[in-house]
Motif scaffolding. Structure first.
Motif, PDB file in Angstrom:
ATOM      1  N   GLY A  17       0.775  -1.224   0.000  1.00 47.33           N
ATOM      2  CA  GLY A  17       0.000   0.000   0.000  1.00 47.33           C
ATOM      3  C   GLY A  17       0.811   1.280   0.000  1.00 47.33           C
ATOM      4  O   GLY A  17       0.249   2.375   0.108  1.00 47.33           O
ATOM      5  N   LYS A  18       2.122   1.136  -0.110  1.00 51.10           N
ATOM      6  CA  LYS A  18       2.983   2.316  -0.094  1.00 51.10           C
ATOM      7  C   LYS A  18       3.786   2.425  -1.374  1.00 51.10           C
ATOM      8  O   LYS A  18       3.954   1.445  -2.105  1.00 51.10           O
ATOM      9  CB  LYS A  18       3.921   2.269   1.111  1.00 51.10           C
ATOM     10  CG  LYS A  18       3.210   2.380   2.464  1.00 51.10           C
ATOM     11  CD  LYS A  18       4.196   2.517   3.590  1.00 51.10           C
ATOM     12  CE  LYS A  18       3.502   2.713   4.925  1.00 51.10           C
ATOM     13  NZ  LYS A  18       4.475   2.880   6.033  1.00 51.10           N
ATOM     14  N   GLU A  19       4.317   3.615  -1.607  1.00 50.22           N
ATOM     15  CA  GLU A  19       5.174   3.838  -2.749  1.00 50.22           C
ATOM     16  C   GLU A  19       6.546   3.207  -2.516  1.00 50.22           C
ATOM     17  O   GLU A  19       6.993   3.052  -1.369  1.00 50.22           O
ATOM     18  CB  GLU A  19       5.353   5.347  -2.978  1.00 50.22           C
ATOM     19  CG  GLU A  19       4.077   6.091  -3.318  1.00 50.22           C
ATOM     20  CD  GLU A  19       3.609   5.761  -4.718  1.00 50.22           C
ATOM     21  OE1 GLU A  19       2.391   5.619  -4.925  1.00 50.22           O
ATOM     22  OE2 GLU A  19       4.469   5.636  -5.616  1.00 50.22           O
ATOM     23  N   ARG A  20       7.184   2.865  -3.596  1.00 54.04           N
ATOM     24  CA  ARG A  20       8.557   2.390  -3.498  1.00 54.04           C
ATOM     25  C   ARG A  20       9.436   3.514  -2.975  1.00 54.04           C
ATOM     26  O   ARG A  20       9.284   4.672  -3.397  1.00 54.04           O
ATOM     27  CB  ARG A  20       9.039   1.930  -4.869  1.00 54.04           C
ATOM     28  CG  ARG A  20      10.444   1.385  -4.908  1.00 54.04           C
ATOM     29  CD  ARG A  20      10.741   0.790  -6.271  1.00 54.04           C
ATOM     30  NE  ARG A  20      10.366   1.693  -7.346  1.00 54.04           N
ATOM     31  CZ  ARG A  20      10.348   1.368  -8.634  1.00 54.04           C
ATOM     32  NH1 ARG A  20      10.668   0.156  -8.997  1.00 54.04           N
ATOM     33  NH2 ARG A  20      10.006   2.251  -9.551  1.00 54.04           N
ATOM     34  N   PRO A  61       9.745  -3.084  12.821  1.00 57.64           N
ATOM     35  CA  PRO A  61       8.566  -3.521  12.056  1.00 57.64           C
ATOM     36  C   PRO A  61       8.318  -2.654  10.821  1.00 57.64           C
ATOM     37  O   PRO A  61       7.868  -3.173   9.793  1.00 57.64           O
ATOM     38  CB  PRO A  61       7.430  -3.385  13.076  1.00 57.64           C
ATOM     39  CG  PRO A  61       8.093  -3.610  14.397  1.00 57.64           C
ATOM     40  CD  PRO A  61       9.455  -2.970  14.251  1.00 57.64           C
ATOM     41  N   GLU A  62       8.638  -1.379  10.900  1.00 62.09           N
ATOM     42  CA  GLU A  62       8.427  -0.487   9.752  1.00 62.09           C
ATOM     43  C   GLU A  62       9.410  -0.734   8.608  1.00 62.09           C
ATOM     44  O   GLU A  62       9.262  -0.160   7.534  1.00 62.09           O
ATOM     45  CB  GLU A  62       8.485   0.982  10.173  1.00 62.09           C
ATOM     46  CG  GLU A  62       9.735   1.382  10.917  1.00 62.09           C
ATOM     47  CD  GLU A  62       9.551   1.359  12.425  1.00 62.09           C
ATOM     48  OE1 GLU A  62       8.880   0.425  12.934  1.00 62.09           O
ATOM     49  OE2 GLU A  62      10.105   2.264  13.095  1.00 62.09           O
ATOM     50  N   ASP A  63      10.395  -1.603   8.832  1.00 57.72           N
ATOM     51  CA  ASP A  63      11.303  -2.001   7.746  1.00 57.72           C
ATOM     52  C   ASP A  63      10.700  -3.123   6.902  1.00 57.72           C
ATOM     53  O   ASP A  63      11.285  -3.513   5.889  1.00 57.72           O
ATOM     54  CB  ASP A  63      12.641  -2.479   8.309  1.00 57.72           C
ATOM     55  CG  ASP A  63      13.413  -1.364   8.997  1.00 57.72           C
ATOM     56  OD1 ASP A  63      14.010  -1.632  10.060  1.00 57.72           O
ATOM     57  OD2 ASP A  63      13.425  -0.238   8.464  1.00 57.72           O
ATOM     58  N   THR A  64       9.555  -3.630   7.302  1.00 55.23           N
ATOM     59  CA  THR A  64       8.905  -4.699   6.548  1.00 55.23           C
ATOM     60  C   THR A  64       8.535  -4.218   5.155  1.00 55.23           C
ATOM     61  O   THR A  64       7.869  -3.198   4.994  1.00 55.23           O
ATOM     62  CB  THR A  64       7.639  -5.171   7.286  1.00 55.23           C
ATOM     63  OG1 THR A  64       8.023  -5.767   8.529  1.00 55.23           O
ATOM     64  CG2 THR A  64       6.864  -6.179   6.455  1.00 55.23           C
ATOM     65  N   ALA A  65       9.007  -4.935   4.147  1.00 57.08           N
ATOM     66  CA  ALA A  65       8.792  -4.550   2.754  1.00 57.08           C
ATOM     67  C   ALA A  65       9.418  -5.594   1.843  1.00 57.08           C
ATOM     68  O   ALA A  65      10.163  -6.465   2.303  1.00 57.08           O
ATOM     69  CB  ALA A  65       9.413  -3.188   2.469  1.00 57.08           C
ATOM     70  N   VAL A  66       9.121  -5.456   0.570  1.00 58.13           N
ATOM     71  CA  VAL A  66       9.878  -6.183  -0.440  1.00 58.13           C
ATOM     72  C   VAL A  66      11.052  -5.295  -0.828  1.00 58.13           C
ATOM     73  O   VAL A  66      10.866  -4.119  -1.151  1.00 58.13           O
ATOM     74  CB  VAL A  66       9.022  -6.514  -1.671  1.00 58.13           C
ATOM     75  CG1 VAL A  66       9.871  -7.225  -2.719  1.00 58.13           C
ATOM     76  CG2 VAL A  66       7.833  -7.382  -1.271  1.00 58.13           C
ATOM     77  N   TYR A  67      12.240  -5.852  -0.760  1.00 58.62           N
ATOM     78  CA  TYR A  67      13.454  -5.110  -1.067  1.00 58.62           C
ATOM     79  C   TYR A  67      13.936  -5.473  -2.472  1.00 58.62           C
ATOM     80  O   TYR A  67      14.035  -6.651  -2.820  1.00 58.62           O
ATOM     81  CB  TYR A  67      14.533  -5.420  -0.044  1.00 58.62           C
ATOM     82  CG  TYR A  67      14.304  -4.704   1.271  1.00 58.62           C
ATOM     83  CD1 TYR A  67      13.252  -5.082   2.105  1.00 58.62           C
ATOM     84  CD2 TYR A  67      15.107  -3.640   1.665  1.00 58.62           C
ATOM     85  CE1 TYR A  67      13.017  -4.420   3.302  1.00 58.62           C
ATOM     86  CE2 TYR A  67      14.882  -2.973   2.858  1.00 58.62           C
ATOM     87  CZ  TYR A  67      13.823  -3.371   3.666  1.00 58.62           C
ATOM     88  OH  TYR A  67      13.604  -2.711   4.861  1.00 58.62           O
TER      89      TYR A  67
END
Length: 125
Positions: free
Chosen positions: A40-43, A86-92
């Motif tokens: 739900g966020k921008e890259r 937890p806010e580092d959760t993402a696809v890298y």
């Protein structure tokens, strides 16, 4: 081709090291950037390494916790991530660039021509 790997599920405060490996080209010829995208966020930009190896750049939200490094002989760039939140959760994702004005454009995803498939990082609280 680029391939990012090393993601996983960790707890807050843990560390992970991501790898970005290339085949068919010498990674030392490219600037390399790491970006991430949460649901739900921008890259967003994370870190970058100038191809000369003499400069690295970081987003403020990872500065002091993440370190980008190169192993050109292995055609690999690493992203060491410490004190994960937890806010580092993402696809890298890792990507390469040959732009001439990299020192001022490193955080602009449009300057990267090749992107690898991402690796999921999930940090639980």
């Amino acid at each position: 081709q680029l391939q990012a790997s090393g993601g996983g599920l960790v707890q807050a405060g843990d560390s992970l090291t991501l790898s970005c490996a290339t085949s068919g080209g010498f990674i030392g010829n490219y600037h390399v950037g790491w970006f991430r995208q949460a649901p739900g966020k921008e890259r967003e930009f994370v870190a970058a390494s100038r191809r000369s190896g003499d400069s690295t750049y970081y987003a403020d939200y990872v500065k002091g916790r993440f370190t980008i490094s190169r192993a050109n002989a292995k055609n690999t760039v690493y992203l060491q991530m410490n004190t994960l939140r937890p806010e580092d959760t993402a696809v890298y994702y890792c990507a390469t660039s040959v732009t001439a004005s990299y020192s001022s454009l490193y955080s602009d995803a449009r300057r990267y021509g090749y992107w690898g498939e991402g690796t999921q990082v999930t940090v639980s609280s």
